[in-house]
Write a protein that holds these residues in place. Structure first.
Motif, PDB file in Angstrom:
ATOM      1  N   ARG A   1       0.918  -1.118  -0.026  1.00 21.00           N
ATOM      2  CA  ARG A   1      -0.099  -0.088   0.013  1.00 21.00           C
ATOM      3  C   ARG A   1       0.857   1.379  -0.010  1.00 21.00           C
ATOM      4  N   GLY A   2       2.181   1.075   0.776  1.00 24.06           N
ATOM      5  CA  GLY A   2       2.901   2.311   0.495  1.00 24.06           C
ATOM      6  C   GLY A   2       3.414   2.398  -0.638  1.00 24.06           C
TER       7      GLY A   2
ATOM      8  N   ILE B   1       0.403   7.173  -6.369  1.00 18.46           N
ATOM      9  CA  ILE B   1      -0.754   8.086  -6.391  1.00 18.46           C
ATOM     10  C   ILE B   1      -0.433   9.479  -6.128  1.00 18.46           C
ATOM     11  N   THR B   2       0.575   9.793  -5.335  1.00 20.96           N
ATOM     12  CA  THR B   2       0.979  10.970  -4.792  1.00 20.96           C
ATOM     13  C   THR B   2       1.872  11.618  -6.009  1.00 20.96           C
ATOM     14  N   ALA B   3       2.554  10.713  -6.592  1.00 20.93           N
ATOM     15  CA  ALA B   3       3.370  11.466  -7.548  1.00 20.93           C
ATOM     16  C   ALA B   3       2.207  11.479  -8.994  1.00 20.93           C
ATOM     17  N   ALA B   4       1.474  10.679  -9.023  1.00 27.00           N
ATOM     18  CA  ALA B   4       0.480  10.979 -10.183  1.00 27.00           C
ATOM     19  C   ALA B   4      -0.399  12.526  -9.886  1.00 27.00           C
ATOM     20  N   ALA B   5      -0.972  12.645  -8.488  1.00 27.87           N
ATOM     21  CA  ALA B   5      -1.530  13.856  -8.144  1.00 27.87           C
ATOM     22  C   ALA B   5      -0.849  14.924  -8.549  1.00 27.87           C
TER      23      ALA B   5
ATOM     24  N   GLU C   1      -6.806  14.665  -6.353  1.00 27.86           N
ATOM     25  CA  GLU C   1      -6.232  13.639  -5.644  1.00 27.86           C
ATOM     26  C   GLU C   1      -7.346  12.126  -5.646  1.00 27.86           C
ATOM     27  N   GLU C   2      -8.620  12.212  -5.974  1.00 23.14           N
ATOM     28  CA  GLU C   2      -9.305  11.057  -6.142  1.00 23.14           C
ATOM     29  C   GLU C   2      -9.143  10.524  -7.305  1.00 23.14           C
ATOM     30  N   THR C   3      -8.920  11.412  -8.377  1.00 22.77           N
ATOM     31  CA  THR C   3      -8.643  10.895  -9.755  1.00 22.77           C
ATOM     32  C   THR C   3      -7.460  10.205  -9.813  1.00 22.77           C
ATOM     33  N   ALA C   4      -6.400  10.753  -9.242  1.00 18.10           N
ATOM     34  CA  ALA C   4      -5.108  10.166  -9.332  1.00 18.10           C
ATOM     35  C   ALA C   4      -5.086   8.709  -8.473  1.00 18.10           C
ATOM     36  N   LYS C   5      -6.078   8.488  -7.476  1.00 14.71           N
ATOM     37  CA  LYS C   5      -6.165   7.548  -6.595  1.00 14.71           C
ATOM     38  C   LYS C   5      -6.862   6.057  -7.666  1.00 14.71           C
TER      39      LYS C   5
END
Length: 201
Positions: free
Chosen positions: A126-127, A133-137, A156-160
């Motif tokens: 998960r990490g 996700i963080t990089a994509a956001a 944020e939610e789109t990246a996730k």
């Protein structure tokens, strides 16, 4: 010559490499649930105690196997993040990511299976996903501010959603014996990413 071969056989780095290669070979043929230390060591010709010199258990072994592949995926993501031709850079990143899953899909699926039964592996899994996700956001936000990505995209939610969708899809597609053609997978992912972020194909 005999002495030289014997030393190479017992060199710690060489032993570790042999065990990792044997484990990935096993996982390319079997499910993670079938992975056992005796079978892995039988493929190396080393004794069982040699395993515990390098690894705590089969979950630890799986984590070590995934380390290099994770680095390769992060390098691919970094090239996308650093790019200036947004849609072309994204497509290139998808092509490279699919190629990694074509080669290591069974192992990466084993990593997911290990995470479902081991809290330590789950935290690592998960990490890693959260790092993507963080990089994509961050990239989506920067592209949005530059006017390249639609303003109504919730960053944020789109990246996730995009990262989890891609990881699950690639793991399911290339983590089994039957596989869809990579070119089709690339096209599917490209359509999803580009239509979501840029509104065009």
């Amino acid at each position: 010559m005999t002495t030289s071969r014997r030393r190479a056989k017992h060199d710690p780095k060489e032993s570790e490499r042999e065990i990792l290669e044997a484990a990935e070979q096993f996982l390319s043929e079997h499910h993670f649930r079938d992975l056992n230390i005796d079978e892995v060591m039988r493929r190396t010709g080393l004794k069982r105690p040699a395993f515990y010199v390098h690894f705590r258990d089969k979950n630890d072994l799986t984590l070590r196997l995934v380390q290099n592949i994770s680095k390769e995926l992060f390098d691919i993501a970094d090239r996308w993040l650093a790019g200036t031709n947004h849609q072309e850079d994204l497509r290139r990143a998808l092509v490279d990511s699919v190629n990694v899953y074509v080669e290591h899909g069974r192992l990466l699926r084993a990593f997911v299976e290990a995470a479902s039964g081991d809290e330590r592996v789950d935290r690592v899994y998960r990490g890693l996903i959260q790092d993507f996700i963080t990089a994509a956001a961050q990239h989506i936000k920067a592209e949005q501010l530059a006017g390249k990505i639609k303003k109504d995209v919730e960053v944020e939610e789109t990246a996730k959603a995009l990262i989890w969708l891609e990881e699950r899809y690639l793991s399911e597609t290339f983590g089994h014996a039957s596989q869809v053609q990579p070119e089709i997978v690339i096209q599917v992912l490209q359509n999803i990413w580009i239509s979501t972020l840029y509104g065009t194909n």
